[in-house]
Write a protein that holds these residues in place. Structure first.
Motif, PDB file in Angstrom:
ATOM      1  N   ILE A 128      -2.724 115.686 -49.541  1.00  0.00           N
ATOM      2  CA  ILE A 128      -2.486 115.840 -50.979  1.00  0.00           C
ATOM      3  C   ILE A 128      -1.179 115.160 -51.384  1.00  0.00           C
ATOM      4  N   SER A 129      -0.110 115.433 -50.629  1.00  0.00           N
ATOM      5  CA  SER A 129       1.207 114.906 -50.998  1.00  0.00           C
ATOM      6  C   SER A 129       1.303 113.392 -50.823  1.00  0.00           C
ATOM      7  N   LEU A 130       0.467 112.815 -49.954  1.00  0.00           N
ATOM      8  CA  LEU A 130       0.539 111.375 -49.699  1.00  0.00           C
ATOM      9  C   LEU A 130      -0.578 110.592 -50.400  1.00  0.00           C
ATOM     10  N   LYS A 131      -1.150 111.175 -51.452  1.00  0.00           N
ATOM     11  CA  LYS A 131      -2.228 110.488 -52.162  1.00  0.00           C
ATOM     12  C   LYS A 131      -1.762 109.163 -52.775  1.00  0.00           C
ATOM     13  N   LYS A 132      -0.483 109.089 -53.111  1.00  0.00           N
ATOM     14  CA  LYS A 132       0.043 107.868 -53.729  1.00  0.00           C
ATOM     15  C   LYS A 132       0.661 106.920 -52.702  1.00  0.00           C
ATOM     16  N   LEU A 133       0.377 107.174 -51.429  1.00  0.00           N
ATOM     17  CA  LEU A 133       0.893 106.307 -50.373  1.00  0.00           C
ATOM     18  C   LEU A 133       0.258 104.922 -50.464  1.00  0.00           C
ATOM     19  N   ASN A 134       1.072 103.883 -50.429  1.00  0.00           N
ATOM     20  CA  ASN A 134       0.561 102.510 -50.438  1.00  0.00           C
ATOM     21  C   ASN A 134       1.544 101.604 -49.693  1.00  0.00           C
ATOM     22  N   ARG A 135       1.222 100.346 -49.612  1.00  0.00           N
ATOM     23  CA  ARG A 135       2.051  99.404 -48.851  1.00  0.00           C
ATOM     24  C   ARG A 135       3.447  99.226 -49.450  1.00  0.00           C
ATOM     25  N   ASP A 136       3.579  99.513 -50.733  1.00  0.00           N
ATOM     26  CA  ASP A 136       4.868  99.306 -51.396  1.00  0.00           C
ATOM     27  C   ASP A 136       5.855 100.449 -51.146  1.00  0.00           C
ATOM     28  N   ASN A 137       5.328 101.649 -50.961  1.00  0.00           N
ATOM     29  CA  ASN A 137       6.241 102.793 -50.833  1.00  0.00           C
ATOM     30  C   ASN A 137       6.178 103.458 -49.464  1.00  0.00           C
ATOM     31  N   HIS A 138       5.428 102.891 -48.507  1.00  0.00           N
ATOM     32  CA  HIS A 138       5.217 103.564 -47.229  1.00  0.00           C
ATOM     33  C   HIS A 138       6.523 103.744 -46.454  1.00  0.00           C
ATOM     34  N   ARG A 139       7.438 102.790 -46.564  1.00  0.00           N
ATOM     35  CA  ARG A 139       8.688 102.911 -45.818  1.00  0.00           C
ATOM     36  C   ARG A 139       9.551 104.042 -46.374  1.00  0.00           C
ATOM     37  N   GLN A 143      10.279 123.193 -33.518  1.00  0.00           N
ATOM     38  CA  GLN A 143      10.535 121.873 -32.944  1.00  0.00           C
ATOM     39  C   GLN A 143       9.216 121.135 -32.694  1.00  0.00           C
ATOM     40  N   ARG A 144       8.197 121.858 -32.219  1.00  0.00           N
ATOM     41  CA  ARG A 144       6.894 121.212 -32.020  1.00  0.00           C
ATOM     42  C   ARG A 144       6.303 120.779 -33.349  1.00  0.00           C
ATOM     43  N   ILE A 145       6.414 121.637 -34.358  1.00  0.00           N
ATOM     44  CA  ILE A 145       5.925 121.270 -35.687  1.00  0.00           C
ATOM     45  C   ILE A 145       6.649 120.023 -36.187  1.00  0.00           C
ATOM     46  N   ALA A 146       7.965 119.985 -36.007  1.00  0.00           N
ATOM     47  CA  ALA A 146       8.767 118.855 -36.488  1.00  0.00           C
ATOM     48  C   ALA A 146       8.367 117.560 -35.804  1.00  0.00           C
ATOM     49  N   LEU A 147       8.261 117.579 -34.468  1.00  0.00           N
ATOM     50  CA  LEU A 147       7.930 116.361 -33.728  1.00  0.00           C
ATOM     51  C   LEU A 147       6.515 115.881 -34.043  1.00  0.00           C
ATOM     52  N   ALA A 148       5.565 116.819 -34.128  1.00  0.00           N
ATOM     53  CA  ALA A 148       4.186 116.442 -34.455  1.00  0.00           C
ATOM     54  C   ALA A 148       4.104 115.890 -35.875  1.00  0.00           C
ATOM     55  N   PHE A 149       4.827 116.514 -36.776  1.00  0.00           N
ATOM     56  CA  PHE A 149       4.876 116.072 -38.175  1.00  0.00           C
ATOM     57  C   PHE A 149       5.454 114.662 -38.280  1.00  0.00           C
ATOM     58  N   MET A 150       6.533 114.411 -37.554  1.00  0.00           N
ATOM     59  CA  MET A 150       7.165 113.093 -37.615  1.00  0.00           C
ATOM     60  C   MET A 150       6.279 112.015 -37.002  1.00  0.00           C
ATOM     61  N   LEU A 151       5.705 112.309 -35.822  1.00  0.00           N
ATOM     62  CA  LEU A 151       4.856 111.309 -35.179  1.00  0.00           C
ATOM     63  C   LEU A 151       3.614 111.031 -36.020  1.00  0.00           C
ATOM     64  N   ALA A 152       2.992 112.089 -36.529  1.00  0.00           N
ATOM     65  CA  ALA A 152       1.816 111.901 -37.391  1.00  0.00           C
ATOM     66  C   ALA A 152       2.203 111.138 -38.657  1.00  0.00           C
ATOM     67  N   GLY A 153       3.377 111.456 -39.217  1.00  0.00           N
ATOM     68  CA  GLY A 153       3.827 110.769 -40.426  1.00  0.00           C
ATOM     69  C   GLY A 153       4.036 109.286 -40.200  1.00  0.00           C
ATOM     70  N   ILE A 154       4.603 108.937 -39.042  1.00  0.00           N
ATOM     71  CA  ILE A 154       4.793 107.520 -38.711  1.00  0.00           C
ATOM     72  C   ILE A 154       3.451 106.813 -38.638  1.00  0.00           C
ATOM     73  N   VAL A 155       2.490 107.425 -37.932  1.00  0.00           N
ATOM     74  CA  VAL A 155       1.168 106.813 -37.764  1.00  0.00           C
ATOM     75  C   VAL A 155       0.467 106.661 -39.110  1.00  0.00           C
ATOM     76  N   ILE A 156       0.480 107.715 -39.924  1.00  0.00           N
ATOM     77  CA  ILE A 156      -0.230 107.693 -41.207  1.00  0.00           C
ATOM     78  C   ILE A 156       0.371 106.669 -42.163  1.00  0.00           C
ATOM     79  N   THR A 157       1.695 106.610 -42.230  1.00  0.00           N
ATOM     80  CA  THR A 157       2.324 105.675 -43.169  1.00  0.00           C
ATOM     81  C   THR A 157       2.220 104.226 -42.696  1.00  0.00           C
ATOM     82  N   LEU A 158       2.106 104.008 -41.394  1.00  0.00           N
ATOM     83  CA  LEU A 158       1.973 102.646 -40.883  1.00  0.00           C
ATOM     84  C   LEU A 158       0.545 102.135 -40.973  1.00  0.00           C
ATOM     85  N   ILE A 159      -0.428 103.020 -40.751  1.00  0.00           N
ATOM     86  CA  ILE A 159      -1.822 102.570 -40.617  1.00  0.00           C
ATOM     87  C   ILE A 159      -2.596 102.742 -41.917  1.00  0.00           C
TER      88      ILE A 159
END
Length: 365
Positions: free
Chosen positions: A63-74, A114-130
């Protein structure tokens, strides 16, 4: 808020409620079987709670990343990483609290937040890159298979045993045994580094299921049927995989990820049917309250527990133990007393969350 899906808030609230209940029995000597974790392989109802939170993190991201695109992913990725770092730091401070009790030389580094944080960060990297759905599916499969391969090929002749798995070896090598959880009788951390791979895959899976289910707004009958198929498929695949790759929470195996995600998907479908489609909402208030401020509620529960154990004493006995013995055990049988204690403690935390709810306050990180 117009973008909120009530069934997700309720699922999040139920998860937090159960997290507090299973963490705060009156006595660990008197706990009903469904409220215990599996000793090693397997999955009890309690083992569904933590993965449910990760899955809901993924749903919320859809829901929060619905506006994710190539211009704002970084920009979005940097924001996700900063948030994850703060959550990790909060978890570390909770491990240390109250700060005079634990020597920093013996501080456990990993934990639930800490597990939530690391999983959230890794998933966030993958989602915003791909971003592309098909590629994201391949990425979560790659995460699960990479985790499996590391466990299998580097774990010796018994790669999924407590004593020989590579996950524990990595954590000890990286951090030292003094900074690793020892509740299993030997240094081994169930929230260790390697399990982040499958945990991140669970977040991505929640994101993909949420993205597909909510792409036209609030879900309807068509989306409900699709969720049922996904739920049964994930459970079926996990049970087959279990023959060669055991369902195991402490290792957070891929079969465990798929099994729990399948059950949670099915449960979310039921909530959608009851709440979002059936409009039966009156019963949801207790869980909406927790669902609005989940992280704050969980953090407060840990702080209060530690205050009850380490700070407040009555006649040399911890307030936690004294209140269980002199209040609950005098009224109820041991196991029921322990369970009622957990419910009462959860209610205390709920009152704080309810105050925030009535004030319209959402504590964001």
């Amino acid at each position: 808020m117009k973008n909120r899906i009530l069934s997700i808030d309720v699922l999040r609230g139920i998860t937090i409620c159960l997290m507090i209940v299973v963490n705060t029995p009156g006595s660990w000597s008197y706990v009903y079987a469904p409220l215990k974790h599996s000793e090693w392989h397997g999955c009890t109802p309690t083992d569904l709670v933590f993965p449910s939170f990760l899955f809901v993190v993924g749903l919320s991201m859809s829901i929060s990343l619905k506006k994710l695109n190539r211009d704002n992913h970084r920009k979005i990725r940097n924001k996700l990483l900063k948030r994850g770092a703060v959550i990790f730091l909060i978890g570390l401070l909770l491990n240390w609290f109250p700060f005079y009790q634990t020597n920093i030389a013996d501080l456990r580094i990993f934990g639930v937040l800490q597990r939530i944080a690391l999983a959230f960060m890794l998933a966030g990297i993958v989602i915003t890159l791909i971003q592309n759905t098909r590629s994201l599916i391949l990425s979560l499969i790659a995460l699960l298979l990479t985790h499996w391969s590391l466990l299998y090929f580097l774990g010796g002749t018994t790669p999924y045993d407590l004593e020989s798995n590579i996950s524990g070896t990595i954590d000890i090598w990286l951090l030292g045994s003094n900074h690793v959880y020892s509740g299993f009788g030997i240094p081994f951390d169930p929230e260790g580094l390697l399990g982040t791979l499958s945990s991140a895959a669970q977040v991505i899976l929640g994101y993909l299921i949420g993205k597909n289910t909510l792409k036209h707004g609030k879900p309807g009958t068509k989306e409900l049927n699709h969720l049922a198929v996904v739920s049964l498929s994930l459970i079926a695949v996990s049970l087959v995989w279990n023959f060669v790759y055991p369902i195991n929470k402490p290792l957070w195996t891929g079969s465990y990820t798929l099994y729990t995600s399948g059950i949670i998907t099915g449960f979310w479908a039921i909530l959608i049917w009851v709440i979002d489609i059936g409009k039966k909402e009156k019963w949801t208030l207790p869980f909406k309250v927790f669902g609005q401020n989940p992280l704050a509620s969980y953090v407060l529960s840990i702080i209060v527990v530690k205050l009850f154990i380490y700070v407040f004493k009555i006649n040399g006995t911890t307030l936690y133990g004294w209140s269980f013995k002199h209040l609950f055990q005098r009224i109820f049988e041991n196991h029921l007393a322990s369970f009622m204690y957990a419910l009462a403690f959860t209610f205390i935390i709920w009152l704080f969350a309810f105050w925030l709810y009535k004030k319209g306050k959402v504590i964001k990180i």
